[in-house]
Design a protein around this motif. Structure first.
Motif, PDB file in Angstrom:
ATOM      1  N   TYR A  54      -5.702  32.404  78.654  1.00  0.00           N
ATOM      2  CA  TYR A  54      -4.244  32.279  78.571  1.00  0.00           C
ATOM      3  C   TYR A  54      -3.778  31.037  79.332  1.00  0.00           C
ATOM      4  CZ  TYR A  54       0.576  33.882  77.997  1.00  0.00           C
ATOM      5  OH  TYR A  54       1.899  33.990  77.629  1.00  0.00           O
ATOM      6  N   TYR A  55      -4.356  30.868  80.514  1.00  0.00           N
ATOM      7  CA  TYR A  55      -3.977  29.700  81.333  1.00  0.00           C
ATOM      8  C   TYR A  55      -4.364  28.398  80.639  1.00  0.00           C
ATOM      9  CZ  TYR A  55      -3.026  26.787  85.338  1.00  0.00           C
ATOM     10  OH  TYR A  55      -2.493  25.824  86.161  1.00  0.00           O
ATOM     11  N   TYR A  58      -1.731  27.933  77.822  1.00  0.00           N
ATOM     12  CA  TYR A  58      -0.300  27.811  78.145  1.00  0.00           C
ATOM     13  C   TYR A  58       0.007  27.221  79.526  1.00  0.00           C
ATOM     14  CZ  TYR A  58       0.127  30.897  74.086  1.00  0.00           C
ATOM     15  OH  TYR A  58       0.053  31.441  72.844  1.00  0.00           O
ATOM     16  N   GLN A  59      -1.013  26.989  80.328  1.00  0.00           N
ATOM     17  CA  GLN A  59      -0.821  26.391  81.661  1.00  0.00           C
ATOM     18  C   GLN A  59      -0.031  27.271  82.634  1.00  0.00           C
ATOM     19  OE1 GLN A  59      -2.368  23.287  82.569  1.00  0.00           O
ATOM     20  NE2 GLN A  59      -3.410  23.996  80.738  1.00  0.00           N
ATOM     21  N   ILE A  60       0.026  28.576  82.346  1.00  0.00           N
ATOM     22  CA  ILE A  60       0.577  29.529  83.311  1.00  0.00           C
ATOM     23  C   ILE A  60      -0.253  30.806  83.276  1.00  0.00           C
ATOM     24  CG2 ILE A  60       3.027  28.871  83.448  1.00  0.00           C
ATOM     25  CD1 ILE A  60       3.528  31.102  81.305  1.00  0.00           C
ATOM     26  N   ALA A  61      -0.234  31.527  84.369  1.00  0.00           N
ATOM     27  CA  ALA A  61      -0.771  32.879  84.371  1.00  0.00           C
ATOM     28  C   ALA A  61       0.306  33.796  83.790  1.00  0.00           C
ATOM     29  CB  ALA A  61      -1.119  33.306  85.789  1.00  0.00           C
ATOM     30  N   PRO A  62      -0.062  34.709  82.903  1.00  0.00           N
ATOM     31  CA  PRO A  62       0.969  35.549  82.287  1.00  0.00           C
ATOM     32  C   PRO A  62       1.541  36.567  83.270  1.00  0.00           C
ATOM     33  CG  PRO A  62      -1.197  36.305  81.642  1.00  0.00           C
ATOM     34  CD  PRO A  62      -1.401  35.045  82.437  1.00  0.00           C
ATOM     35  N   ALA A  63       2.798  36.937  83.061  1.00  0.00           N
ATOM     36  CA  ALA A  63       3.384  38.057  83.799  1.00  0.00           C
ATOM     37  C   ALA A  63       2.647  39.338  83.392  1.00  0.00           C
ATOM     38  CB  ALA A  63       4.866  38.182  83.467  1.00  0.00           C
ATOM     39  N   ARG A  65       3.575  42.254  82.298  1.00  0.00           N
ATOM     40  CA  ARG A  65       3.914  42.902  81.028  1.00  0.00           C
ATOM     41  C   ARG A  65       3.394  42.100  79.836  1.00  0.00           C
ATOM     42  NH1 ARG A  65       9.114  41.423  78.798  1.00  0.00           N
ATOM     43  NH2 ARG A  65       9.906  39.605  79.912  1.00  0.00           N
ATOM     44  N   VAL A  66       3.313  40.773  80.025  1.00  0.00           N
ATOM     45  CA  VAL A  66       2.745  39.937  78.972  1.00  0.00           C
ATOM     46  C   VAL A  66       1.246  40.187  78.865  1.00  0.00           C
ATOM     47  CG1 VAL A  66       2.311  37.546  78.284  1.00  0.00           C
ATOM     48  CG2 VAL A  66       4.539  38.191  79.226  1.00  0.00           C
ATOM     49  N   THR A 107       3.839  32.622  88.482  1.00  0.00           N
ATOM     50  CA  THR A 107       5.267  32.374  88.688  1.00  0.00           C
ATOM     51  C   THR A 107       6.013  33.690  88.629  1.00  0.00           C
ATOM     52  OG1 THR A 107       5.087  30.219  87.653  1.00  0.00           O
ATOM     53  CG2 THR A 107       7.278  31.169  87.779  1.00  0.00           C
ATOM     54  N   GLY A 108       6.840  33.945  89.645  1.00  0.00           N
ATOM     55  CA  GLY A 108       7.641  35.157  89.636  1.00  0.00           C
ATOM     56  C   GLY A 108       6.864  36.396  89.988  1.00  0.00           C
TER      57      GLY A 108
END
Lengths: 110, 102, 144
Positions: A54-55, A58-63, A65-66, A107-108
């Motif tokens: 995923y990273y 998309y260059q982010i770690a998923p939340a 719930r995602v 993030t978050g």
């Protein structure tokens, strides 16, 4: 603050997240997991590998719930719940699985 | 459901002020502050853009920012109402939402 | 429907618009906006994104930041669908002024849960007048 891998010294931040995510390897993941008191099973690897894919895309770690939604699609409903993820990573999939996967803190993330 | 738009950049340096004027909906007002106030002077290259909207939209300027830049109310295009910080707060409270143009 | 779901259903959902007017990388605005958007997604509000003026450059395809030594965060816009953020309004006049067309933008899709997970585009090209109407239709407008 460092991890030791085959004589190499690998830096991490005060929470254990890798300073340079490009140095990650399966062996390093095992060492980070040990630090978190987690024995890596195939089920742990499914989550960790998913996070890395995923990273990569998309260059982010998923939340969370995602993550849950995506695991459901990929591996079926029995492997897609907060409960299942917390059984694998008792201190939280974001905190522990991302750390083991060598990703930055999500993030978050709470 | 009018919006209060705020602009704090000079139209001679950035596009925010001009872009703001192109996105006004019926009943919207514009409050100009900080460097934005230099765009309110009359006879500038920007004055025509203001004239085009001032018939349909209220224009406000923050007085302390005019003062700081040596601008007097008489220097401004017609139709600008000068407000103080209290007036700024009142305007925000009177509108349904505030949109900042940075 | 369980009690829990009923409670959630009656919570107030507000319309949030994130306005993006700056090109990426030269300033921190674009990245900050994206991070705030991702964080806010946890609150189940009705989120839309607006891209106008130089902000349209945030969605341009083929960004490569290797040589400037910064993280290329453009792939993250393609993850927004996973966060149920599926309304990315892009202003046509802003594209035109910059010599850009819709073809210069990344393809950003989301899967529509209510339509058998059909893939649909998140980017909606709108006129300046339509963009003004989108802005006027919000509860909260956050600018970056």
């Amino acid at each position: 603050m460092t991890y030791q891998l085959n004589g190499a010294t690998i830096e991490h931040d005060e929470e254990g997240y890798l300073t340079d995510i490009s140095v990650w390897s399966n062996d390093l993941a095992e060492i980070i997991a040990k630090d978190e008191n987690i024995d890596m099973t195939p089920e742990h690897w499914e989550v960790v590998n998913f996070l890395r894919e995923y990273y990569d895309e998309y260059q982010i770690a998923p939340a969370i719930r995602v993550l849950v939604k995506a695991l459901k699609k990929k591996y079926g409903p029995e492997k897609a719940s907060n409960k299942y993820l917390y059984e694998l990573f008792p201190y939280g999939p974001a905190k522990q699985a991302c750390k083991i996967a060598g990703l930055p803190k999500p993030t978050g993330c709470v | 459901m009018p919006t209060l738009h705020t602009v704090n950049k000079s139209p001679f340096e950035r596009t925010a002020f001009g872009s703001c004027l192109k996105h006004l909906a019926a009943g919207d007002a514009v409050l100009v502050l900080e460097d934005g106030v230099v765009g309110l002077r009359k006879a500038t290259a920007f004055a025509g853009d203001l004239d085009a909207v001032s018939g349909d939209h209220k224009l406000y300027a923050l007085g302390p920012d005019l003062d700081a830049r040596g601008l007097k109310p008489d220097d401004l295009v017609s139709g600008v109402t000068v407000v103080d910080y209290g007036g700024f707060v009142d305007l925000v409270a009177e509108h349904d939402r505030t949109q900042a143009w940075l | 429907m369980s009690m829990d779901e009923q409670t959630i259903d009656t919570e107030v959902v507000k319309k949030f618009l994130y306005v993006n007017r700056k090109a990426p990388y030269g300033t921190i605005y674009a990245l900050e906006s994206l991070e705030v958007v991702l964080i806010s997604a946890a609150f189940d509000q009705d989120v839309s994104l607006a891209f106008l003026d130089d902000g349209v450059y945030q969605l341009v395809d083929g960004q490569d930041t290797k040589a400037i030594g910064m993280k290329n965060f453009s792939p993250t816009y393609r993850a927004l669908g996973d966060y149920e953020i599926t309304k990315l309004f892009v202003e046509k006049e802003s594209l035109d002024e910059r010599g850009l067309t819709e073809d210069d933008l990344m393809e950003i899709m989301y899967e529509d849960e209510d339509d058998d997970w059909a893939e649909k585009p998140s980017i909606r090209i709108v006129s300046r007048t339509e963009m003004a109407a989108v802005m006027a239709d919000q509860d909260v407008v956050l600018s970056f």
